[in-house]
Design a protein around this motif. Structure first.
Motif, PDB file in Angstrom:
ATOM      1  N   MET A   1      47.223 -66.441  46.150  1.00 33.01           N
ATOM      2  CA  MET A   1      47.257 -67.078  47.374  1.00 33.01           C
ATOM      3  C   MET A   1      47.583 -68.517  46.978  1.00 33.01           C
ATOM      4  O   MET A   1      46.751 -69.489  46.052  1.00 33.01           O
ATOM      5  CB  MET A   1      45.755 -67.042  48.115  1.00 33.01           C
ATOM      6  CG  MET A   1      45.736 -67.527  49.454  1.00 33.01           C
ATOM      7  SD  MET A   1      46.670 -66.471  50.753  1.00 33.01           S
ATOM      8  CE  MET A   1      45.844 -64.922  50.604  1.00 33.01           C
ATOM      9  N   LYS A   2      48.429 -69.181  47.707  1.00 30.34           N
ATOM     10  CA  LYS A   2      48.795 -70.574  47.738  1.00 30.34           C
ATOM     11  C   LYS A   2      47.702 -71.437  48.103  1.00 30.34           C
ATOM     12  O   LYS A   2      47.085 -71.055  49.224  1.00 30.34           O
ATOM     13  CB  LYS A   2      50.209 -71.093  48.349  1.00 30.34           C
ATOM     14  CG  LYS A   2      51.284 -70.224  47.643  1.00 30.34           C
ATOM     15  CD  LYS A   2      52.397 -70.663  48.587  1.00 30.34           C
ATOM     16  CE  LYS A   2      53.277 -71.620  47.787  1.00 30.34           C
ATOM     17  NZ  LYS A   2      54.481 -72.123  48.577  1.00 30.34           N
ATOM     18  N   SER A   3      47.358 -72.384  47.497  1.00 37.65           N
ATOM     19  CA  SER A   3      46.158 -73.394  47.835  1.00 37.65           C
ATOM     20  C   SER A   3      46.569 -74.165  49.152  1.00 37.65           C
ATOM     21  O   SER A   3      45.652 -74.332  49.741  1.00 37.65           O
ATOM     22  CB  SER A   3      45.826 -74.468  46.916  1.00 37.65           C
ATOM     23  OG  SER A   3      47.108 -75.142  46.659  1.00 37.65           O
ATOM     24  N   THR A   4      47.897 -74.230  49.710  1.00 37.75           N
ATOM     25  CA  THR A   4      48.050 -74.675  50.765  1.00 37.75           C
ATOM     26  C   THR A   4      48.087 -73.706  52.177  1.00 37.75           C
ATOM     27  O   THR A   4      48.058 -74.092  53.210  1.00 37.75           O
ATOM     28  CB  THR A   4      49.746 -75.320  50.868  1.00 37.75           C
ATOM     29  OG1 THR A   4      50.402 -74.118  50.598  1.00 37.75           O
ATOM     30  CG2 THR A   4      49.771 -76.366  49.963  1.00 37.75           C
ATOM     31  N   SER A   5      47.994 -72.462  51.703  1.00 38.97           N
ATOM     32  CA  SER A   5      47.581 -71.293  52.639  1.00 38.97           C
ATOM     33  C   SER A   5      46.458 -71.649  53.583  1.00 38.97           C
ATOM     34  O   SER A   5      45.450 -71.819  52.887  1.00 38.97           O
ATOM     35  CB  SER A   5      47.696 -70.054  51.994  1.00 38.97           C
ATOM     36  OG  SER A   5      47.275 -68.993  53.137  1.00 38.97           O
ATOM     37  N   ASN A   8      43.454 -69.384  52.136  1.00 38.19           N
ATOM     38  CA  ASN A   8      43.064 -69.818  50.886  1.00 38.19           C
ATOM     39  C   ASN A   8      41.702 -69.790  50.979  1.00 38.19           C
ATOM     40  O   ASN A   8      40.839 -70.212  51.608  1.00 38.19           O
ATOM     41  CB  ASN A   8      43.452 -71.053  50.312  1.00 38.19           C
ATOM     42  CG  ASN A   8      43.229 -71.214  48.820  1.00 38.19           C
ATOM     43  OD1 ASN A   8      43.060 -70.553  47.832  1.00 38.19           O
ATOM     44  ND2 ASN A   8      42.899 -72.612  48.479  1.00 38.19           N
ATOM     45  N   GLY A   9      41.138 -68.937  49.768  1.00 40.18           N
ATOM     46  CA  GLY A   9      39.634 -68.786  49.805  1.00 40.18           C
ATOM     47  C   GLY A   9      39.182 -67.554  50.456  1.00 40.18           C
ATOM     48  O   GLY A   9      37.919 -67.358  50.811  1.00 40.18           O
ATOM     49  N   TYR A  10      40.062 -66.630  50.832  1.00 43.97           N
ATOM     50  CA  TYR A  10      39.806 -65.598  51.834  1.00 43.97           C
ATOM     51  C   TYR A  10      38.653 -64.617  51.058  1.00 43.97           C
ATOM     52  O   TYR A  10      37.804 -64.162  51.728  1.00 43.97           O
ATOM     53  CB  TYR A  10      40.779 -64.774  51.884  1.00 43.97           C
ATOM     54  CG  TYR A  10      41.444 -63.947  50.793  1.00 43.97           C
ATOM     55  CD1 TYR A  10      40.934 -62.618  50.321  1.00 43.97           C
ATOM     56  CD2 TYR A  10      42.398 -64.447  49.903  1.00 43.97           C
ATOM     57  CE1 TYR A  10      41.292 -61.765  49.518  1.00 43.97           C
ATOM     58  CE2 TYR A  10      42.629 -63.817  48.756  1.00 43.97           C
ATOM     59  CZ  TYR A  10      42.137 -62.507  48.507  1.00 43.97           C
ATOM     60  OH  TYR A  10      42.725 -61.893  47.611  1.00 43.97           O
ATOM     61  N   ARG A  12      35.851 -65.805  49.464  1.00 41.21           N
ATOM     62  CA  ARG A  12      34.674 -66.622  49.587  1.00 41.21           C
ATOM     63  C   ARG A  12      34.178 -66.652  51.005  1.00 41.21           C
ATOM     64  O   ARG A  12      33.173 -67.215  51.025  1.00 41.21           O
ATOM     65  CB  ARG A  12      34.938 -67.964  48.927  1.00 41.21           C
ATOM     66  CG  ARG A  12      35.256 -67.984  47.624  1.00 41.21           C
ATOM     67  CD  ARG A  12      35.327 -69.570  47.162  1.00 41.21           C
ATOM     68  NE  ARG A  12      36.565 -70.138  47.642  1.00 41.21           N
ATOM     69  CZ  ARG A  12      37.605 -70.106  47.074  1.00 41.21           C
ATOM     70  NH1 ARG A  12      38.052 -69.622  46.184  1.00 41.21           N
ATOM     71  NH2 ARG A  12      38.561 -70.920  47.809  1.00 41.21           N
TER      72      ARG A  12
END
Length: 57
Positions: A1-5, A8-10, A12
């Motif tokens: 997952m790109k950090s810009t998505s 991102n962090g799904y 967590r």
């Protein structure tokens, strides 16, 4: 997952229900190609239903 998505962090926490401040339908209309938002949502519902089905014995 790109950090810009916006997702991102799904892993967590829960998915962002308003990515980039958009409804899920608006997000799909703008960012996803190949099907209508309704078709993508139907596909996702079918996938999730399939994942909840018990495995054949």
């Amino acid at each position: 997952m790109k950090s810009t998505s916006p997702f991102n962090g799904y892993n967590r926490g829960p998915l962002n229900s308003a990515p980039r401040g958009l409804t899920p339908e608006e997000y799909l209309e703008i960012w996803v190609e190949g099907a209508t938002p309704e078709e993508w949502m139907d596909l996702a519902r079918s996938f999730l239903a399939e994942m909840n089905e018990p495995l054949p014995a």
